[in-house]
Design a protein around this motif. Structure first.
Motif, PDB file in Angstrom:
ATOM      1  N   ARG A   7       0.872  -1.180   0.000  1.00  0.00           N
ATOM      2  CA  ARG A   7       0.000   0.000   0.000  1.00  0.00           C
ATOM      3  C   ARG A   7       0.900   1.217   0.000  1.00  0.00           C
ATOM      4  O   ARG A   7       1.894   1.247   0.709  1.00  0.00           O
ATOM      5  CB  ARG A   7      -0.869   0.016   1.254  1.00  0.00           C
ATOM      6  CG  ARG A   7      -2.009  -0.958   1.187  1.00  0.00           C
ATOM      7  CD  ARG A   7      -2.721  -0.984   2.519  1.00  0.00           C
ATOM      8  NE  ARG A   7      -3.565  -2.148   2.594  1.00  0.00           N
ATOM      9  CZ  ARG A   7      -4.852  -2.148   2.273  1.00  0.00           C
ATOM     10  NH1 ARG A   7      -5.432  -1.053   1.860  1.00  0.00           N
ATOM     11  NH2 ARG A   7      -5.559  -3.253   2.378  1.00  0.00           N
ATOM     12  N   SER A   8       0.513   2.223  -0.746  1.00  0.00           N
ATOM     13  CA  SER A   8       1.398   3.382  -0.873  1.00  0.00           C
ATOM     14  C   SER A   8       1.359   4.250   0.370  1.00  0.00           C
ATOM     15  O   SER A   8       2.243   5.030   0.626  1.00  0.00           O
ATOM     16  CB  SER A   8       0.949   4.232  -2.057  1.00  0.00           C
ATOM     17  OG  SER A   8      -0.316   4.799  -1.759  1.00  0.00           O
ATOM     18  N   GLY A   9       0.313   4.117   1.168  1.00  0.00           N
ATOM     19  CA  GLY A   9       0.163   5.041   2.275  1.00  0.00           C
ATOM     20  C   GLY A   9      -0.787   6.165   1.923  1.00  0.00           C
ATOM     21  O   GLY A   9      -1.400   6.753   2.779  1.00  0.00           O
ATOM     22  N   ARG A  43      -9.495   2.685  11.314  1.00  0.00           N
ATOM     23  CA  ARG A  43     -10.122   1.509  10.686  1.00  0.00           C
ATOM     24  C   ARG A  43      -9.249   0.985   9.545  1.00  0.00           C
ATOM     25  O   ARG A  43      -9.126  -0.222   9.351  1.00  0.00           O
ATOM     26  CB  ARG A  43     -11.523   1.868  10.167  1.00  0.00           C
ATOM     27  CG  ARG A  43     -12.575   1.902  11.269  1.00  0.00           C
ATOM     28  CD  ARG A  43     -13.982   2.020  10.696  1.00  0.00           C
ATOM     29  NE  ARG A  43     -14.247   3.341  10.143  1.00  0.00           N
ATOM     30  CZ  ARG A  43     -14.698   4.388  10.862  1.00  0.00           C
ATOM     31  NH1 ARG A  43     -14.957   4.253  12.143  1.00  0.00           N
ATOM     32  NH2 ARG A  43     -14.916   5.537  10.280  1.00  0.00           N
ATOM     33  N   GLU A  44      -8.630   1.896   8.805  1.00  0.00           N
ATOM     34  CA  GLU A  44      -7.721   1.478   7.733  1.00  0.00           C
ATOM     35  C   GLU A  44      -6.491   0.785   8.330  1.00  0.00           C
ATOM     36  O   GLU A  44      -6.011  -0.229   7.817  1.00  0.00           O
ATOM     37  CB  GLU A  44      -7.332   2.702   6.891  1.00  0.00           C
ATOM     38  CG  GLU A  44      -6.393   2.429   5.738  1.00  0.00           C
ATOM     39  CD  GLU A  44      -6.988   1.569   4.626  1.00  0.00           C
ATOM     40  OE1 GLU A  44      -8.176   1.209   4.712  1.00  0.00           O
ATOM     41  OE2 GLU A  44      -6.251   1.238   3.680  1.00  0.00           O
ATOM     42  N   MET A  45      -5.995   1.313   9.443  1.00  0.00           N
ATOM     43  CA  MET A  45      -4.848   0.688  10.123  1.00  0.00           C
ATOM     44  C   MET A  45      -5.220  -0.722  10.595  1.00  0.00           C
ATOM     45  O   MET A  45      -4.413  -1.649  10.538  1.00  0.00           O
ATOM     46  CB  MET A  45      -4.423   1.539  11.326  1.00  0.00           C
ATOM     47  CG  MET A  45      -3.881   2.900  10.956  1.00  0.00           C
ATOM     48  SD  MET A  45      -2.466   2.755   9.840  1.00  0.00           S
ATOM     49  CE  MET A  45      -2.117   4.463   9.486  1.00  0.00           C
ATOM     50  N   GLU A  46      -6.437  -0.846  11.072  1.00  0.00           N
ATOM     51  CA  GLU A  46      -6.916  -2.154  11.523  1.00  0.00           C
ATOM     52  C   GLU A  46      -6.954  -3.138  10.355  1.00  0.00           C
ATOM     53  O   GLU A  46      -6.502  -4.284  10.469  1.00  0.00           O
ATOM     54  CB  GLU A  46      -8.309  -1.968  12.133  1.00  0.00           C
ATOM     55  CG  GLU A  46      -8.840  -3.195  12.809  1.00  0.00           C
ATOM     56  CD  GLU A  46     -10.013  -2.895  13.731  1.00  0.00           C
ATOM     57  OE1 GLU A  46     -10.269  -1.715  14.073  1.00  0.00           O
ATOM     58  OE2 GLU A  46     -10.673  -3.864  14.127  1.00  0.00           O
ATOM     59  N   ARG A  47      -7.451  -2.651   9.212  1.00  0.00           N
ATOM     60  CA  ARG A  47      -7.532  -3.531   8.030  1.00  0.00           C
ATOM     61  C   ARG A  47      -6.143  -3.978   7.581  1.00  0.00           C
ATOM     62  O   ARG A  47      -5.918  -5.165   7.352  1.00  0.00           O
ATOM     63  CB  ARG A  47      -8.239  -2.802   6.871  1.00  0.00           C
ATOM     64  CG  ARG A  47      -9.753  -2.931   6.896  1.00  0.00           C
ATOM     65  CD  ARG A  47     -10.372  -2.467   5.584  1.00  0.00           C
ATOM     66  NE  ARG A  47     -10.229  -1.037   5.370  1.00  0.00           N
ATOM     67  CZ  ARG A  47     -11.039  -0.121   5.889  1.00  0.00           C
ATOM     68  NH1 ARG A  47     -12.054  -0.491   6.647  1.00  0.00           N
ATOM     69  NH2 ARG A  47     -10.845   1.160   5.656  1.00  0.00           N
ATOM     70  N   ILE A  48      -5.205  -3.032   7.504  1.00  0.00           N
ATOM     71  CA  ILE A  48      -3.891  -3.440   6.986  1.00  0.00           C
ATOM     72  C   ILE A  48      -3.157  -4.324   7.998  1.00  0.00           C
ATOM     73  O   ILE A  48      -2.405  -5.203   7.624  1.00  0.00           O
ATOM     74  CB  ILE A  48      -3.013  -2.241   6.548  1.00  0.00           C
ATOM     75  CG1 ILE A  48      -2.667  -1.318   7.699  1.00  0.00           C
ATOM     76  CG2 ILE A  48      -3.643  -1.470   5.420  1.00  0.00           C
ATOM     77  CD1 ILE A  48      -1.680  -0.223   7.300  1.00  0.00           C
ATOM     78  N   ALA A 309      -7.725  -2.787  24.545  1.00  0.00           N
ATOM     79  CA  ALA A 309      -6.259  -2.626  24.509  1.00  0.00           C
ATOM     80  C   ALA A 309      -5.742  -2.778  23.073  1.00  0.00           C
ATOM     81  O   ALA A 309      -4.827  -2.058  22.647  1.00  0.00           O
ATOM     82  CB  ALA A 309      -5.604  -3.651  25.426  1.00  0.00           C
ATOM     83  N   LYS A 310      -6.350  -3.688  22.314  1.00  0.00           N
ATOM     84  CA  LYS A 310      -5.918  -3.879  20.924  1.00  0.00           C
ATOM     85  C   LYS A 310      -6.237  -2.650  20.078  1.00  0.00           C
ATOM     86  O   LYS A 310      -5.448  -2.238  19.219  1.00  0.00           O
ATOM     87  CB  LYS A 310      -6.606  -5.120  20.333  1.00  0.00           C
ATOM     88  CG  LYS A 310      -6.036  -5.555  19.009  1.00  0.00           C
ATOM     89  CD  LYS A 310      -6.585  -6.890  18.598  1.00  0.00           C
ATOM     90  CE  LYS A 310      -5.832  -7.443  17.413  1.00  0.00           C
ATOM     91  NZ  LYS A 310      -6.400  -8.719  16.937  1.00  0.00           N
ATOM     92  N   ASN A 311      -7.374  -2.041  20.363  1.00  0.00           N
ATOM     93  CA  ASN A 311      -7.730  -0.832  19.612  1.00  0.00           C
ATOM     94  C   ASN A 311      -6.703   0.276  19.822  1.00  0.00           C
ATOM     95  O   ASN A 311      -6.557   1.161  18.977  1.00  0.00           O
ATOM     96  CB  ASN A 311      -9.119  -0.343  20.031  1.00  0.00           C
ATOM     97  CG  ASN A 311     -10.222  -1.263  19.528  1.00  0.00           C
ATOM     98  OD1 ASN A 311     -10.045  -1.939  18.515  1.00  0.00           O
ATOM     99  ND2 ASN A 311     -11.330  -1.302  20.227  1.00  0.00           N
ATOM    100  N   GLY A 312      -5.999   0.217  20.958  1.00  0.00           N
ATOM    101  CA  GLY A 312      -4.947   1.205  21.215  1.00  0.00           C
ATOM    102  C   GLY A 312      -3.884   1.185  20.134  1.00  0.00           C
ATOM    103  O   GLY A 312      -3.326   2.228  19.771  1.00  0.00           O
ATOM    104  N   LEU A 313      -3.605   0.021  19.595  1.00  0.00           N
ATOM    105  CA  LEU A 313      -2.610  -0.083  18.515  1.00  0.00           C
ATOM    106  C   LEU A 313      -3.087   0.698  17.286  1.00  0.00           C
ATOM    107  O   LEU A 313      -2.334   1.488  16.707  1.00  0.00           O
ATOM    108  CB  LEU A 313      -2.377  -1.557  18.166  1.00  0.00           C
ATOM    109  CG  LEU A 313      -1.510  -1.797  16.935  1.00  0.00           C
ATOM    110  CD1 LEU A 313      -0.088  -1.285  17.150  1.00  0.00           C
ATOM    111  CD2 LEU A 313      -1.477  -3.283  16.583  1.00  0.00           C
TER     112      LEU A 313
END
Ligand code: CP
Length: 327
Positions: A7-9, A43-48, A309-313
């Motif tokens: 992903r380009s970012g 949400r995008e961070m979670e997906r990747i 706690a995971k959502n913190g990431l």
């Protein structure tokens, strides 16, 4: 040479109000549009993260973590976030002992030195107000990871993200904040940020020696946010959508051990209490816990604290991406 990323970012970084963010020191910095932008990035961070994509948008960037107080979740999730975005980390835990603070260096000088090396500083300090002092001294973005009994803004961001994910809304909710509300920076930051939502009712459930401070009550009243102090957890358990339990902060009762003993163990979330709660409610806790939620509760699907706690990431990945790429 940078390895090509899958992903380009592009598209990971918010544009708009959030992109003007310079540092993170208190939760009330974030208005609702900024929260929506941040959550979209999270949400995008979670997906990747979940699909194992490689992301290098922070390649070449370095984060410095400077922790004067212990931490498991905040420091390690920030460091993981930076690694997952392709950046690098330098770290001082127990900064009081293992940095030049032990030789008498001021916080401002420490920050002015660290910023010679890194692109962003994450600071946990033992004094309320220290995050503001550090941010004012810094010429790189500074993110507070908690300042004594002051605030813990990134915790509040992940808490709101968790409420939104778990129950599908933040507006029109009843939330009980339970435990050490006098010293608990997570409860303070969460109360400030909840006041930005519609029709939220807050119940404060705390031992007499750990009641919520006046500044929060005044702020909520000014915002038109309904609140009530109650001394019986059972009486509100069946009403709330979110029960946010917190630890009695022993480290803040140094000269008042008798107050700590009075407060510890007064409000416990156990299987009996869970039976009173709604089926679609959630139990949250910033963690660590020391007995105020019994381990038997962990198997209940309404126990959201490890998912929290995971959502913190994801939230911290989103913040780092925004602060370091958003401009
Ligand atoms: N919630 C939280 O701040 O946990 P740590 O103290 O482990 O970072």
């Amino acid at each position: 040479h940078r390895r090509p990323s899958r992903r380009s970012g592009a598209g990971l970084v918010a544009a708009g109000g959030l992109s003007s963010l310079a540092s993170v020191v208190e939760s009330q910095q974030f208005d609702r549009p900024m929260l929506e932008e941040l959550f979209e990035v999270a949400r995008e961070m979670e997906r990747i993260t979940e699909d194992g994509s490689e992301c290098k948008i922070l390649a070449g960037k370095v984060m410095g973590t400077l922790f004067y107080e212990p931490s498991t979740r905040t420091r390690l999730s920030f460091e993981t976030a930076m690694c997952r975005l392709g950046g690098k980390v330098v770290s001082t835990e127990n900064a009081r002992e293992f940095s030049s603070v032990a030789k008498g260096e001021t916080l401002e000088d420490t920050i002015r030195t660290l910023e010679q090396y890194v692109d962003v500083v994450v600071l946990r300090h033992f004094q309320a107000g220290s995050a503001r002092i550090a941010a004012d001294a810094a010429s790189v973005p500074l993110i507070s990871a908690g300042d004594g009994p002051g605030q813990h803004p990134t915790q509040a961001l992940l808490d709101i993200y968790t409420i939104q994910k778990e129950i599908g809304r933040v507006d029109d909710t009843k939330v009980a904040l339970v435990g050490d509300l006098a010293n608990g920076r997570t409860a303070r930051s969460l109360a400030y940020i909840l006041s930005k939502f519609r029709n939220v009712k807050l119940y404060f459930v705390a031992p007499d020696v750990a009641r919520i401070n006046e500044d929060i009550k005044e702020h909520l009243t000014e915002c038109g946010c309904e609140w009530e102090e109650v001394d019986n957890l059972q009486s509100v358990a069946s009403e709330v959508d979110v029960l946010y339990q917190t630890r009695i902060q022993k480290e803040r009762y140094g000269d008042r051990p008798e107050d700590y003993e009075k407060a510890q163990g007064k409000f416990i979330v156990d299987e009996d209490l869970m039976r009173l709660m709604k089926q679609d409610a959630v139990v949250m806790h910033p963690l660590p816990r020391v007995g105020e939620i019994t381990p038997q509760v962990d198997a209940d699907p309404r126990a959201a604290y490890f998912r929290q706690a995971k959502n913190g990431l994801y939230i911290r990945m989103a913040l780092l991406a925004t602060l370091l790429k958003g401009k």
